[in-house]
Design a protein around this motif. Structure first.
Motif, PDB file in Angstrom:
ATOM      1  N   SER A  80       0.833  -1.194   0.000  1.00  0.00           N
ATOM      2  CA  SER A  80       0.000   0.000   0.000  1.00  0.00           C
ATOM      3  C   SER A  80       0.870   1.247   0.000  1.00  0.00           C
ATOM      4  N   GLY A  81       0.263   2.370  -0.424  1.00  0.00           N
ATOM      5  CA  GLY A  81       0.983   3.629  -0.436  1.00  0.00           C
ATOM      6  C   GLY A  81       1.495   3.985  -1.820  1.00  0.00           C
ATOM      7  N   ILE A  82       2.071   5.164  -1.904  1.00  0.00           N
ATOM      8  CA  ILE A  82       2.599   5.685  -3.163  1.00  0.00           C
ATOM      9  C   ILE A  82       4.087   5.379  -3.254  1.00  0.00           C
ATOM     10  N   PRO A  83       4.541   4.690  -4.312  1.00  0.00           N
ATOM     11  CA  PRO A  83       5.974   4.393  -4.453  1.00  0.00           C
ATOM     12  C   PRO A  83       6.804   5.675  -4.552  1.00  0.00           C
ATOM     13  N   VAL A  84       8.002   5.655  -3.954  1.00  0.00           N
ATOM     14  CA  VAL A  84       8.899   6.802  -4.007  1.00  0.00           C
ATOM     15  C   VAL A  84      10.335   6.282  -4.124  1.00  0.00           C
ATOM     16  N   LYS A  85      11.103   6.874  -5.025  1.00  0.00           N
ATOM     17  CA  LYS A  85      12.500   6.508  -5.199  1.00  0.00           C
ATOM     18  C   LYS A  85      13.343   7.189  -4.112  1.00  0.00           C
TER      19      LYS A  85
END
Length: 860
Positions: free
Chosen positions: A110-115
């Motif tokens: 869950s959640g928004i992927p971030v590099k």
């Protein structure tokens, strides 16, 4: 020191002097019977030998577990490696294999992927790289380690360049042709010595022994960069940062560790600073003598210095001051190995070309005792005050706003500055030939910086009594919840306010502001009974004793200064003798221009908590859930004792808490205290909910390096045994999570061609985690200055069946429920409550608070 101070110091011995300290006229210490160095230098080797022998037993256990030969012995790793952050004992703990629901996958989705960019660097190794371990024997046997080393290394053509030998165990990067190799050497005296080298193990790069070995190699690499090891980290004394206005010096440095992460071995490196005071202990003692009555100089001096950490710059070693020996001076002598006597003055002149200026200064005493074996007799070190520099900051310095601001400018590096320092370290390792060759000799190669993908979980809604608040900033939602009613609190009708005669007007202003801010919250405040007293600790205490009765709900004290004895006496009486919640406020806090309403709001929120009220909540999907926080702190008064704090929720909304704390001797295991606390918490839950909790999640803070095995093997079973003893057929779902606030890995995001702190709510559970653990990193605080530090969570026991997503989201929710700050904090709220409780008890009360206060957050 003045002449008078010297006479007094030499003529009076402290009443509590240790038996090991020399008596007047008998300067020689029993520990100096051998060795040609003074104890201050000679015991460095003794300390190393003690830690080696104690570590041998722990390494033997790991040897048996991993099927290694008995020749591992820990001696090579511990003696050559010293202190490393990658604790050998923790490496042998594998908890994930017992949890079926995360055995194959422990990552959330869950959640928004971030590099994110990390401070981890890959460590290149050949595909089939192995470390070969040999046991070496000599015939006839040789006592001298140096001679054994010289005789073995004389066969360097056979052994190769990449070798490490401690006198018994030999590590090679290349395998010898035969299983058993026989060699012959001849000493300078012409004696023939037969050397037998026997292969005992072939170690993969991921084995615990190899991981520890890699840390030792990097320790040597950093030394090639002219860095000195102080404690666990490495610093550059040649590149100091001076802060002359505060008489402070900063040594820049690094904390490094090599660890087996999910798919590969990597180096983690972070920037570190060592704070040194520019004054020596002798200068501090001289200054102290001029400021106080000479009659109480010795007592005050010991009170100020005992327990502090000092650094001796001639060898860059740190010591703890355990005592002051007023009967030994630098002109006293100690015996050398050949039986001749040498004075401290002459020794430091010969060994370090240091000339001592004060020949009548007393000596500092430091006792070196093995941490693993309490039965080993402590070795006594005598240190010269003139050569010892104070480290760290005093409580007075910490409260100095200007000093802390100037320090922050140098120490709180933003992500871009931190990255530049780390890049410089990597470049130096690659550029400086000696450092690079140290790695290449073992076929190691420092690779590129690692990037990975994290996730940002959604922002949590803050639930009030009648409204829901979606904060504009997760770091502080005080403005968002303004004019919203809190969940609930009883009215404050019968309470007492104490102040000095000159602070009566301030008290009235505070009272008016409390009434104004309390209305919109739904907190009704009646006018208190105001008692004005003289400005002395005894006057405040007498007033409390006279006017507090069982009907009083709260005692508020407006203090003129932050005198610790005054605060301690009030808190001790109202926590032990007559248990009533109390609130102490400094007059100078109320004097800040334009801040009265803000201060009053925070005070009102604290009072609500101390009365047993509830401020806000977050949505908790799990029903019948109890959350527990555990922390351990030291007792400042009773040496050798520590305070165990235990805080547990008592309702399903997780807004009410049961708090218990127990003082224990460090020799007593903490798990015995936890059993008592757990029984009390379960009883309270049953009292308020008429049932037992279906789920229990324990957040265990205060676990030091090397203690993970103790938590898993002893504390967890003890906690579970309490549940089975309660009633038949009761088997709640239980999770135990170790919380660590200090970890080397850091994470950055790229934006506008520069590095920034990741968003609040960022979770990392891949690549930077460990394969044998169910672990994850969570960023749950907003860093307005410097680089944010993630909190590391290691689920060591879990039969709940919760998905990793749910465990991570629940942990994030817990970071919203600390009522002393309207914003996110770094650890789950029950851990922070437990920390506040242990701090109050360890610093001020020094006894277990009355259980009548257990249902209230009286320690905020």
């Amino acid at each position: 020191m003045t002449g008078r101070a010297r006479v007094r110091a030499r003529g009076q011995a402290p009443s509590g002097a240790a038996g090991s300290a020399g008596q007047p006229g008998s300067p020689r210490r029993p520990d100096c019977s051998s060795g040609d160095e003074p104890m201050a230098v000679r015991t460095l080797q003794s300390e190393k030998e003690a830690s080696t022998s104690c570590g041998h037993r722990e390494t033997t256990k790991l040897t048996q577990r991993y099927g290694l030969s008995a020749g591992v012995s820990g001696c090579t790793l511990l003696e050559r490696g010293g202190k490393t952050r990658c604790n050998f004992q923790d490496l042998g703990v594998n908890t994930r294999e017992t949890m079926a629901h995360v055995k194959d996958c422990k990552t959330g989705f869950s959640g928004i992927p971030v590099k994110v960019v990390t401070n981890l660097y890959s460590l290149g190794l050949p595909r089939e790289w192995q470390l070969y371990q040999y046991h070496v024997t000599f015939n006839p046997e040789l006592e001298s380690r140096r001679l054994r080393l010289a005789l073995l290394y004389s066969h360097s053509e056979l052994l190769g360049k990449a070798k490490a030998f401690d006198g018994a165990i030999l590590f090679l990067s290349q395998k010898l042709e035969n299983q058993v190799t026989e060699l012959v050497s001849v000493t300078k005296r012409g004696e023939t010595v037969n050397i037998t080298i026997t292969l005992t193990n072939q170690l993969a790069s991921s084995s615990p022994v190899c991981i520890q070995f890699f840390n030792i190699i990097f320790k040597k690499v950093l030394k090639k960069l002219s860095m000195c090891q102080v404690g666990r980290n490495f610093y550059s004394p040649s590149d100091p940062v001076e802060i002359p206005q505060h008489k402070l010096t900063l040594w820049p440095g690094f904390a490094v560790s090599i660890t087996q992460f999910e798919n590969r071995v990597m180096l983690s490196a972070d920037v570190s600073h060592k704070v040194l005071r520019s004054e020596t202990v002798l200068e501090f003692m001289t200054s102290l003598y001029t400021r106080i009555d000479s009659a109480c100089f010795i007592q005050t001096c010991e009170k100020e210095l005992v327990g502090l950490i000092v650094l001796t710059r001639y060898n860059n070693k740190t010591y703890r001051i355990d005592d002051i020996d007023w009967c030994v001076k630098p002109t006293d002598t100690f015996p050398k190995r050949d039986g001749t006597e040498i004075s401290y003055v002459d020794y430091y002149k010969q060994q370090y070309d240091i000339v001592l200026t004060d020949l009548n200064q007393p000596m500092l005493v430091s006792r070196l005792k093995s941490k693993q074996n309490s039965t080993v007799e402590p070795r006594v070190v005598h240190l010269i005050p003139e050569l010892c520099y104070l480290t760290g900051l005093t409580s007075r310095a910490i409260s100095d706003f200007r000093l802390m601001k100037d320090l922050a400018q140098e120490m709180h590096l933003n992500p871009e500055q931190r990255q530049q320092r780390l890049s410089r370290l990597v470049d130096n390792i690659q550029r400086i030939k000696e450092a690079r060759l140290e790695l290449e000799m073992w076929e190691l190669q420092l690779g590129c910086q690692v990037s990975l993908t994290g996730r940002v979980v959604p922002t949590e809604k803050i639930l009030m009594q009648e409204q829901t608040c979606l904060p504009m900033s997760a770091g502080d939602w005080s403005k968002d919840m303004r004019n919203m009613k809190i969940i609930g609190v009883q009215p404050l009708e019968n309470w007492l306010m104490l102040c000095s005669n000159r602070n009566g007007e301030l008290a009235e202003n505070l009272l008016n502001c409390l009434k104004r801010v309390g209305g919109p919250m739904g907190f009704h405040i009646e006018y208190p009974r105001i008692v004005q007293v003289q400005e002395s600790p005894m006057a405040f205490l007498r007033a409390v004793q006279q006017h507090v009765n069982p009907e009083v709900q709260l005692v508020m004290c407006v203090l003129s200064s932050n005198q610790k004895d005054c605060y301690d006496s009030i808190k001790k009486f109202l926590s032990l003798d007559r248990p009533v919640p109390s609130q102490c406020v400094l007059a100078r806090t109320l004097n800040k221009q334009g801040m009265m309403m803000s201060v009053a709001t925070k005070i009102a929120m604290q009072i609500i908590c101390k009365l047993g009220g509830e401020l806000w909540a977050v949505e908790i999907p799990l029903k019948s859930l109890m959350v527990i926080g555990i922390d351990v702190n030291k007792d400042a008064l009773n040496k050798g004792s520590s305070v165990v704090g235990f805080v547990a929720s008592t309702n399903s909304k997780i807004t009410r808490w049961f708090s218990r704390c127990i003082l224990r001797n460090t020799a007593t295991d903490i798990a015995d205290c936890l059993k008592v606390c757990m029984k009390g918490a379960i009883s309270k839950w049953h009292k308020y909910n008429c049932e037992l909790p279906a789920r229990i999640i324990v957040y265990r803070d205060g676990v030091a390096d090397g203690q993970l095995k103790m938590v898993v093997d002893y504390e967890v079973p003890q906690l579970l045994s309490v549940l089975t003893e309660l009633t038949t057929n009761y088997s709640p779902k239980v999770s135990v999570i170790v919380v660590r606030k200090k970890c080397i890995p850091r994470f950055f995001t790229e934006a506008n061609r520069s590095l920034q702190n990741p968003p609040v709510g960022t979770i990392v559970d891949t690549e930077a985690t460990r394969p044998e653990w169910y672990d994850f990193y969570l960023i749950s605080q907003l860093a307005r200055q410097g680089t944010v530090n993630p909190t590391y969570y290691n689920v060591v026991y879990d039969n709940s069946g919760l998905k990793p997503d749910h465990m991570q989201r629940l942990t994030y929710k817990m970071c919203h429920l600390y009522y002393n700050w309207p914003g996110l904090i770094r650890v789950p709220a029950p851990c922070q409550y437990a920390h506040k409780l242990t701090f109050l008890v360890g610093q001020s009360i020094h006894r277990e608070p009355s259980l009548e206060l257990a249902d209230k957050l009286f320690y905020l």
